[in-house]
Design an enzyme around this catalytic site. Structure first.
Site, PDB file in Angstrom:
ATOM      1  N   GLY A  18       0.821  -1.213   0.000  1.00 14.85           N
ATOM      2  CA  GLY A  18       0.000   0.000   0.000  1.00 14.85           C
ATOM      3  C   GLY A  18       0.850   1.255   0.000  1.00 14.85           C
ATOM      4  CE  LYS A  19       6.548   1.313  -2.824  1.00 13.23           C
ATOM      5  NZ  LYS A  19       6.690   1.622  -4.233  1.00 13.23           N
ATOM      6  CE  LYS A 190      11.029 -13.727  14.416  1.00 16.29           C
ATOM      7  NZ  LYS A 190      11.941 -13.720  15.590  1.00 16.29           N
ATOM      8  CB  THR A 191      12.698  -5.713  13.372  1.00 17.69           C
ATOM      9  OG1 THR A 191      13.787  -6.371  14.015  1.00 17.69           O
ATOM     10  CG2 THR A 191      11.636  -5.346  14.385  1.00 17.69           C
ATOM     11  CB  THR A 194      12.277  -3.609   8.728  1.00 19.62           C
ATOM     12  OG1 THR A 194      10.905  -3.898   8.514  1.00 19.62           O
ATOM     13  CG2 THR A 194      12.463  -2.098   8.756  1.00 19.62           C
ATOM     14  CD  GLN A 195      17.512  -5.570  12.212  1.00 15.96           C
ATOM     15  OE1 GLN A 195      18.685  -5.907  12.088  1.00 15.96           O
ATOM     16  NE2 GLN A 195      16.780  -5.980  13.215  1.00 15.96           N
ATOM     17  CB  CYS A 387     -17.369   4.653 -20.871  1.00 13.51           C
ATOM     18  SG  CYS A 387     -16.399   5.101 -22.302  1.00 13.51           S
ATOM     19  CD  GLU A 411     -15.398  -1.659 -28.584  1.00 15.41           C
ATOM     20  OE1 GLU A 411     -16.233  -0.838 -28.150  1.00 15.41           O
ATOM     21  OE2 GLU A 411     -14.428  -2.060 -27.920  1.00 15.41           O
ATOM     22  CG  HIS A 513     -14.507   6.695 -17.897  1.00 22.76           C
ATOM     23  ND1 HIS A 513     -14.809   5.392 -17.591  1.00 22.76           N
ATOM     24  CD2 HIS A 513     -14.126   6.697 -19.191  1.00 22.76           C
ATOM     25  CE1 HIS A 513     -14.600   4.636 -18.652  1.00 22.76           C
ATOM     26  NE2 HIS A 513     -14.190   5.400 -19.645  1.00 22.76           N
ATOM     27  CD  GLU A 515     -15.223   5.698 -14.053  1.00 24.41           C
ATOM     28  OE1 GLU A 515     -16.263   6.355 -14.298  1.00 24.41           O
ATOM     29  OE2 GLU A 515     -14.724   4.900 -14.860  1.00 24.41           O
TER      30      GLU A 515
HETATM   31  N1  GLN Z   1     -15.058   0.253 -25.995  1.00 27.62           N
HETATM   32  C1  GLN Z   1     -15.785   1.468 -25.998  1.00 27.62           C
HETATM   33  C2  GLN Z   1     -15.117   2.531 -26.855  1.00 27.62           C
HETATM   34  O1  GLN Z   1     -13.983   2.401 -27.221  1.00 27.62           O
HETATM   35  C3  GLN Z   1     -15.984   1.968 -24.582  1.00 27.62           C
HETATM   36  C4  GLN Z   1     -14.701   2.341 -23.889  1.00 27.62           C
HETATM   37  C5  GLN Z   1     -14.866   2.503 -22.405  1.00 27.62           C
HETATM   38  O2  GLN Z   1     -15.831   2.049 -21.827  1.00 27.62           O
HETATM   39  N2  GLN Z   1     -13.894   3.110 -21.758  1.00 27.62           N
HETATM   40  O3  GLN Z   1     -15.720   3.518 -27.200  1.00 27.62           O
END
Ligand code: GLN
Length: 536
Positions: A18-19, A190-191, A194-195, A387, A411, A513, A515
């Site tokens: 988890g660096k 145990k250390t 790390t050492q 997307c 696609e 996206h 997110e």
């Molecule tokens: N494969 C799709 C595209 O290229 C969707 C890409 C994605 O969902 N990031 O448009």
């Protein structure tokens, strides 16, 4: 160079400690003290960027505003530090070699012998300087990927050593993250590993200033003293990093219990400033208070059970759940299994209170994702499409509401009669395969009657993209007449950005996206409203 201070973060003993989270947490603390923080992840692998790496192996590809396809750790950084990063924030060995070799071919080196030291190391140092200058950061965090001792990592450690020497010890410090394994038989931590890993640093001329000691158990005083002695660091600079319930506790642990900012300010000769972590504490308390109130959300994908492949999506879901005072119960639904009518998979989909279809590339599981979108539409279950999740919803709507046959994205079927999703005219398929995706931040204008407008509270938004195919505007009118709302368009109205269903409590799907712009303390509006609708 202006007065940027530099913090190098290395890892020891093994990978997967988890660096990224530890570095991001240090960033969050320093930012909360009022400093401008920027980050740089140095990845020792030979790929030019993570854009073409398998999400199975490498996790998601994180996209920045300026369209860089980067390592998923950048997502942690943006979420924790709440700062937009850029192309400068990720450097790989492949990219450095590409630059140096190109320079060699065009004669920049005047026929000299090109070597790892100094040419590759100089290039690394130049990039660090450039990141500091362009970001104008007070503090630049530089995470060196991999574990000390990896062959690939050597040039980075050497560059870091030289850099530290050049800027002086008041301006740069080293944080080393290690592991204290617990042995059940003897009942102790145990250390020695790390050492050993600190010794590896010494062999490369690097003296750590702070040691972050990861462990699954509480670390006893004796172990701390031992590490301090053998690593030659102050005892207060050996900071326990125990495994915590939620990653958002990490900054609180580092700062409230161990005052890491004080140590950093002292070493970097900076004035002491108080960290303001109240919002993080509130978030952690909220998570703990609501951990029993579960909300099941189906994530219909192809990289099943692989959290890293959908890291930002899952983080955005979690944050939106916390905001709505529930805890995410994520149901991984395998799209390919839905397609094969697998009962257990369908049961999960039906049980979920909300359905999310994330982004993706390629044919596998597409029909299953279309089925999931159909199920959400027909059963009025909240749906969030991201997307590819927007593209399958469009295909589904055209096929079943408009009762049209042979509908697809080019696609998946190049010769389909009704290409509702296609490559924008003007770009040939051949050109596009060269890797020209629509990448990075683009503006979008929202329809004032849309759910999206209500969620954002503004009609002008900017969101990040990573895709090649687009909604086919030839179908715009028939689809609108059938009940599809084109809720968001590019300012020139040539590109569709969001679709919604008019006759549905919450069916929103974006070509971008969202997110990537969600933050733990500020969940993304579309995720926030999707979860709110699912709680109902
Ligand atoms: N494969 C799709 C595209 O290229 C969707 C890409 C994605 O969902 N990031 O448009």
């Amino acid at each position: 160079m202006q007065s940027t201070k530099f913090i190098f973060i290395t890892g020891g003993v093994c990978s997967g400690l988890g660096k990224g989270i530890a570095s991001a947490s240090i960033g969050a603390i320093l930012r909360s003290c009022g400093h401008k923080v920027f980050t740089l992840k140095l990845d020792p692998y030979l790929n030019i960027d993570p854009g073409t790496m398998s999400p199975f192996q490498h996790g998601e590809v994180y996209v920045t505003d300026d369209g860089a396809e980067t390592d998923l750790d950048l997502g942690h950084y943006e979420r924790f530090i709440d700062t937009n990063l850029s192309k400068l924030s990720n450097l790989t060995t492949g990219r450095i070699y590409e630059k140096v070799l190109r320079g060699e071919r065009s004669g920049d080196y005047l026929g000299k012998t090109i070597q790892i030291i100094p040419h590759i190391t100089n290039e690394i140092k130049n990039h660090i300087k450039k990141a500091a200058e362009e970001s104008k950061a007070d503090i630049l965090l530089i995470e060196i990927g991999g574990t000390v001792g990896d062959i690939e990592g050597e040039p980075y450690l050497e560059a870091a050593r030289q850099f530290h020497r050049e800027v002086g010890q008041d301006n740069a410090l080293f944080v080393h993250l290690t592991l204290l394994p617990f042995l059940k038989a003897s009942g102790e931590l145990k250390t020695k590993p790390t050492q050993a890993s600190v010794r590896e640093l010494y062999r490369r001329g690097i003296q750590p200033d702070i040691i972050l000691a990861r462990s699954d158990k509480a670390i006893d005083r004796e172990s701390i003293e031992k590490i301090a002695l053998f690593a030659d660091v102050e005892e207060k600079a050996v900071i326990p990093a125990p495994t915590v319930k939620t990653i958002y506790e990490v900054p609180i642990n580092f700062e409230k219990k161990h005052h890491i900012s004080e140590i950093i300010f002292e070493k970097l000769n900076l004035a002491k400033k108080k960290a303001k972590l109240e919002d993080w504490e509130k978030l952690v308390n909220n998570i703990k208070a609501n951990h029993k109130k579960k909300l099941s959300i189906a994530l219909v994908g192809k990289y099943n059970q692989n959290l890293d492949a959908y890291l930002s999506v899952v983080e955005a879901l979690k944050s939106a759940c916390y905001f709505n005072n529930v805890t995410l119960d994520l149901l991984w639904v395998n799209a390919a299994k839905l397609e094969k009518k697998d009962q257990a998979e369908w049961d999960k989909l039906k049980k979920a209170k909300g359905i999310l279809v994330p982004g993706g590339f390629g044919n596998r599981g597409i029909e299953g994702k279309i089925m999931a979108a159909r199920y959400a539409r027909e059963h009025k279950k909240p749906y969030l499409g991201l997307c590819l999740g927007m593209q399958v919803a469009t295909i589904e709507f055209t096929r079943h509401v408009l009762k049209t046959s042979e509908v697809n994205s080019t696609e998946f079927d190049q010769k389909t009669k009704n290409p509702v999703i296609h490559i924008l005219p003007g770009h040939t398929e051949e050109e596009e395969k060269g890797g020209t995706l629509r990448l990075g931040s683009y503006p979008c204008v929202l329809d004032k009657n849309s759910l999206s407008f209500k969620a954002y509270g503004s009609n002008k938004i900017d969101e990040r993209h990573r895709h090649r195919y687009e909604f086919n505007m030839d179908y715009r009118e028939v689809l609108e007449n059938a009940g599809l709302r084109l809720a968001g368009l590019s300012p020139d109205k040539r590109l569709l950005e969001i679709i919604e269903l008019k006759d549905h409590p919450f069916f929103v799907a974006s070509q971008f996206h969202p997110e990537f712009k969600s933050r733990p303390l500020r969940p993304h509006p579309l995720f926030r409203e999707f979860i709110k609708a699912s709680v109902k």
